[in-house]
Design a protein around this motif. Structure first.
Motif, short mmCIF file in Angstrom:
data_model
loop_
_atom_site.label_atom_id
_atom_site.label_comp_id
_atom_site.label_asym_id
_atom_site.label_seq_id
_atom_site.Cartn_x
_atom_site.Cartn_y
_atom_site.Cartn_z
N ASN A 60 25.16 10.19 -2.58
CA ASN A 60 25.77 10.54 -1.54
C ASN A 60 25.01 11.14 -0.29
O ASN A 60 25.20 11.36 1.05
N TYR A 61 23.85 10.37 0.24
CA TYR A 61 22.81 10.21 1.11
C TYR A 61 23.78 8.89 2.69
O TYR A 61 23.59 9.45 3.42
N ILE A 62 24.66 8.73 1.65
CA ILE A 62 25.70 8.08 2.62
C ILE A 62 27.09 7.95 2.12
O ILE A 62 27.27 8.15 0.92
N PRO A 63 27.39 8.94 2.97
CA PRO A 63 29.08 10.40 2.64
C PRO A 63 30.02 9.03 1.39
O PRO A 63 30.48 9.70 0.60
N LYS A 129 9.87 4.88 -3.15
CA LYS A 129 11.22 4.44 -3.76
C LYS A 129 11.81 3.32 -2.14
O LYS A 129 11.03 3.32 -0.99
N PHE A 130 13.48 3.75 -2.01
CA PHE A 130 13.00 2.16 -1.14
C PHE A 130 13.14 2.25 -0.49
O PHE A 130 12.90 1.71 1.09
N ASN A 131 13.09 3.56 0.57
CA ASN A 131 13.16 4.47 1.76
C ASN A 131 11.86 5.30 2.44
O ASN A 131 11.75 5.67 3.35
N VAL A 148 12.48 -3.59 0.14
CA VAL A 148 11.90 -2.58 0.56
C VAL A 148 12.85 -2.13 1.58
O VAL A 148 13.50 -3.26 2.43
N ASN A 149 12.89 -0.70 2.18
CA ASN A 149 14.53 -0.55 3.68
C ASN A 149 13.72 -1.90 4.42
O ASN A 149 13.76 -2.62 5.13
N SER A 150 12.35 -1.42 4.97
CA SER A 150 11.36 -1.99 5.93
C SER A 150 11.46 -3.36 5.99
O SER A 150 11.87 -3.71 7.09
N SER A 192 30.09 5.08 7.96
CA SER A 192 28.87 6.13 7.12
C SER A 192 28.54 5.89 6.94
O SER A 192 27.02 6.40 7.65
N GLU A 193 28.03 4.69 6.72
CA GLU A 193 25.75 4.30 6.44
C GLU A 193 25.13 3.96 8.05
O GLU A 193 23.94 5.15 8.87
N ALA A 194 26.60 3.46 9.21
CA ALA A 194 25.60 3.42 10.20
C ALA A 194 25.36 5.23 11.16
O ALA A 194 24.71 4.94 12.14
N ARG A 199 17.22 7.27 9.39
CA ARG A 199 15.90 7.06 8.48
C ARG A 199 15.50 5.08 8.68
O ARG A 199 14.60 4.90 8.68
N ASN A 200 16.31 4.46 8.98
CA ASN A 200 16.10 3.12 8.51
C ASN A 200 16.09 2.73 9.94
O ASN A 200 14.73 1.52 9.99
N ARG A 201 16.63 3.48 11.00
CA ARG A 201 15.86 3.01 12.60
C ARG A 201 15.06 3.35 12.89
O ARG A 201 14.10 3.18 13.33
N PHE A 275 12.85 -3.09 -7.83
CA PHE A 275 13.64 -1.70 -8.81
C PHE A 275 12.77 -0.74 -8.50
O PHE A 275 12.71 0.19 -8.92
N TYR A 276 11.79 -0.77 -7.03
CA TYR A 276 11.23 0.15 -6.32
C TYR A 276 9.98 0.09 -7.71
O TYR A 276 9.36 0.23 -8.05
N ASN A 277 10.14 2.32 -6.97
CA ASN A 277 9.46 2.82 -7.70
C ASN A 277 9.87 2.44 -9.65
O ASN A 277 9.01 3.34 -10.48
N THR A 292 18.48 -4.31 -7.72
CA THR A 292 19.80 -2.68 -7.28
C THR A 292 19.78 -2.11 -6.11
O THR A 292 19.28 -2.55 -5.64
N GLY A 293 21.01 -1.33 -6.36
CA GLY A 293 21.70 -1.18 -5.18
C GLY A 293 22.42 -0.04 -4.99
O GLY A 293 22.84 0.72 -6.36
N VAL A 294 22.10 1.42 -4.12
CA VAL A 294 22.99 2.32 -4.37
C VAL A 294 24.62 2.17 -4.38
O VAL A 294 24.81 3.11 -4.32
N1 GLN Z 1 21.94 0.62 2.57
C1 GLN Z 1 20.88 1.35 1.64
C2 GLN Z 1 19.40 2.26 2.20
O1 GLN Z 1 19.64 1.10 3.60
C3 GLN Z 1 19.83 0.73 0.58
C4 GLN Z 1 19.79 1.68 -0.17
C5 GLN Z 1 19.47 0.84 -2.07
O2 GLN Z 1 20.87 0.35 -2.32
N2 GLN Z 1 18.88 1.16 -2.39
O3 GLN Z 1 19.74 2.79 2.12
#
Ligand code: GLN
Length: 344
Positions: A60-63, A129-131, A148-150, A192-194, A199-201, A275-277, A292-294
Motif C-alpha cells: 500500500n505504499y503505492i496507494p 530490501k528492494f528500496n 534493486v530500485n537504484s 499513484s506511484e509517480a 524515495r526512488n528520486r 528476491f532481494y533479502n 518478484t514484484g509488489v
Molecule cells: N515500482 C516499485 C518501486 O519502485 C517496485 C518495487 C517492487 O516491485 N519491489 O518501489
C-alpha cells in the motif's frame, strides 16, 4: 595369487551393470522433462492447494495497489516449446512492478554487452530490501545490481534513446516482443506511484552524485515508474519468462528476441538478487532464478524447460507475493525442477 574365475565373472557383470544400466539411468534423469499431463495437473493442484491462503496484504505504499482485489490468484506455466497451462485469474492485468527489472537489464545487455551491466551498475546481491538507501552506502559500486530500485533506475538510464518518450517506447516494444503481446501502462498505477516515489528520486540523485546514472536522474526515475506500471497478465508474464527459458527466442511468436549468450547472465542475477533479502531462502526452497514484484507477480525460470508464474496481490514484508511463492515452490518441489538437483 590367482583370481578365482567366479569373482572375475562377478566383477565383469558388476562393471557391465554400472556402465550400461546405472550410469545411463542417472544421466537420463536430467533429460526427463515433465509431460504435458503432469504440467497441466500440477498447475491445477498448486492453484487448489493455495487458493484459500489469505496471509500477507496488498502493498500500500503505492496507494493504487491497495485497490487491487486481494483474492485474485493465478498460476501459469509456459514451456520452452510454447505449451500453455493455466489455472485461476491468469487474464487479469496487474502492474509488472519489479518483475520488469531483469527484462530491462537484458535489453541493456543486448545493446551494450554484459560487461556494461557489471561495470556501470554491478551484480552483487545486497541482502537488503528492494528500496534500501543504505545499500548504496554499503556497496562500493553504489548502484549495486539491476534488480534493486537504484540499479533498476540506472539500467533504465542506460537504454539507448534520444528522449524520455523514446526510452520508454524502446522498453515497451522490448516487453511486447518478449511477451508476444501488446502491453500498455496502467495509468492509475503510474499516477499513484509517480506521486509517491520520493524515495526512488532520492536513489536517482545518490546515483548522480557518484556518476552512476547515465541519463537525467528525474527522467530516468519517471521512465522507471512507467515501466513498473506496465500491465501484464500471468499468462503474458509466463511467455516473457519462457523466452528466457528458451534461450532468448519467444516460443509463442518464434521471434528471436534476446541473444542466447545473455540469458545465463540475466538468470544468474535473478537467482542471487531476484528476491532481494529473501534470495537465499528462495534459492534454498525453489532453487530457481526468479523475479518478484509488489504488484503480486512472480516469474520463475527453469532453464531450457519453462517459466512458472504466480500472481496474487498479498505480499510479505519483503514485498514478495505469498501465494505466488507457495505455488511456485510447490511446483518446483513436486516436479524436482531445482536447477541444483538432478531431476526426477
Ligand atoms: N515500482 C516499485 C518501486 O519502485 C517496485 C518495487 C517492487 O516491485 N519491489 O518501489
Amino acid at each position: 595369487m590367482k583370481t578365482e574365475p567366479r569373482f572375475l565373472r562377478q566383477g565383469l557383470v558388476l562393471m557391465a551393470w554400472l556402465l550400461f544400466v546405472a550410469v545411463p539411468v542417472q544421466s537420463q534423469a536430467r533429460d526427463n522433462p515433465p509431460t504435458s499431463a503432469e504440467l497441466k495437473a500440477v498447475v491445477q493442484e498448486a492453484y487448489d492447494k493455495f487458493k484459500d491462503v489469505k496471509d500477507g496484504a496488498n502493498a500500500n505504499y503505492i496507494p493504487e495497489l491497495d485497490k487491487v482485489p486481494s483474492d485474485l490468484f493465478g498460476v501459469a506455466i509456459v514451456t520452452a516449446k510454447g505449451e500453455v497451462f493455466v489455472a485461476g485469474d491468469v487474464d487479469y492485468a496487474f502492474s509488472i512492478q519489479s518483475v520488469s527489472k531483469p527484462f530491462t537489464a537484458a535489453l541493456v545487455m543486448q545493446q551494450q554487452g554484459a560487461d556494461a551491466i557489471a561495470e556501470k551498475i554491478g551484480v552483487e546481491p545486497t541482502g537488503l530490501k528492494f528500496n534500501a538507501i543504505i545499500a548504496t552506502q554499503l556497496i562500493p559500486q553504489v548502484s549495486v545490481n539491476p534488480l534493486v530500485n537504484s540499479g533498476a533506475i540506472a539500467s533504465v538510464s542506460m537504454v539507448q534513446a534520444d528522449s524520455a518518450e523514446a526510452r520508454f517506447n524502446t522498453i515497451l516494444d522490448w516487453f511486447n516482443r518478449l511477451s508476444a503481446a501488446k502491453l500498455s501502462v496502467i495509468e492509475d498505477v503510474y499516477k499513484s506511484e509517480a506521486a509517491t516515489n520520493q524515495r526512488n528520486r532520492a536513489h536517482a540523485y545518490i546515483l548522480a552524485a557518484s556518476d552512476r546514472i547515465y541519463s537525467d536522474p528525474m527522467e530516468a526515475t519517471d521512465v522507471y515508474t512507467r515501466q513498473c506500471s506496465i500491465g501484464v497478465t500471468a499468462k503474458q508474464l509466463a511467455v516473457m519468462g519462457a523466452t528466457l527459458a528458451n534461450g532468448g527466442t519467444n516460443p509463442v511468436s518464434k521471434q528471436k528476441v534476446l541473444d542466447p549468450k545473455y540469458v545465463p547472465k540475466v538468470l544468474s542475477i535473478m537467482l542471487t538478487a531476484g528476491f532481494y533479502n529473501e534470495s537465499g531462502i528462495w534459492s534454498y526452497t525453489a532453487g530457481l532464478p526468479a523475479k518478484t514484484g509488489v504488484g503480486g507477480g512472480i516469474v520463475a525460470v527453469v532453464p531450457g524447460r519453462m517459466a512458472i508464474v504466480g500472481f496474487s496481490p498479498r505480499v510479505n514484508d519483503a514485498g514478495n507475493s505469498i501465494r505466488a511463492m507457495k505455488a511456485i515452490e510447490f511446483i518446483s518441489d513436486k516436479l524436482a525442477l531445482s536447477i541444483f538437483g538432478s531431476g526426477k
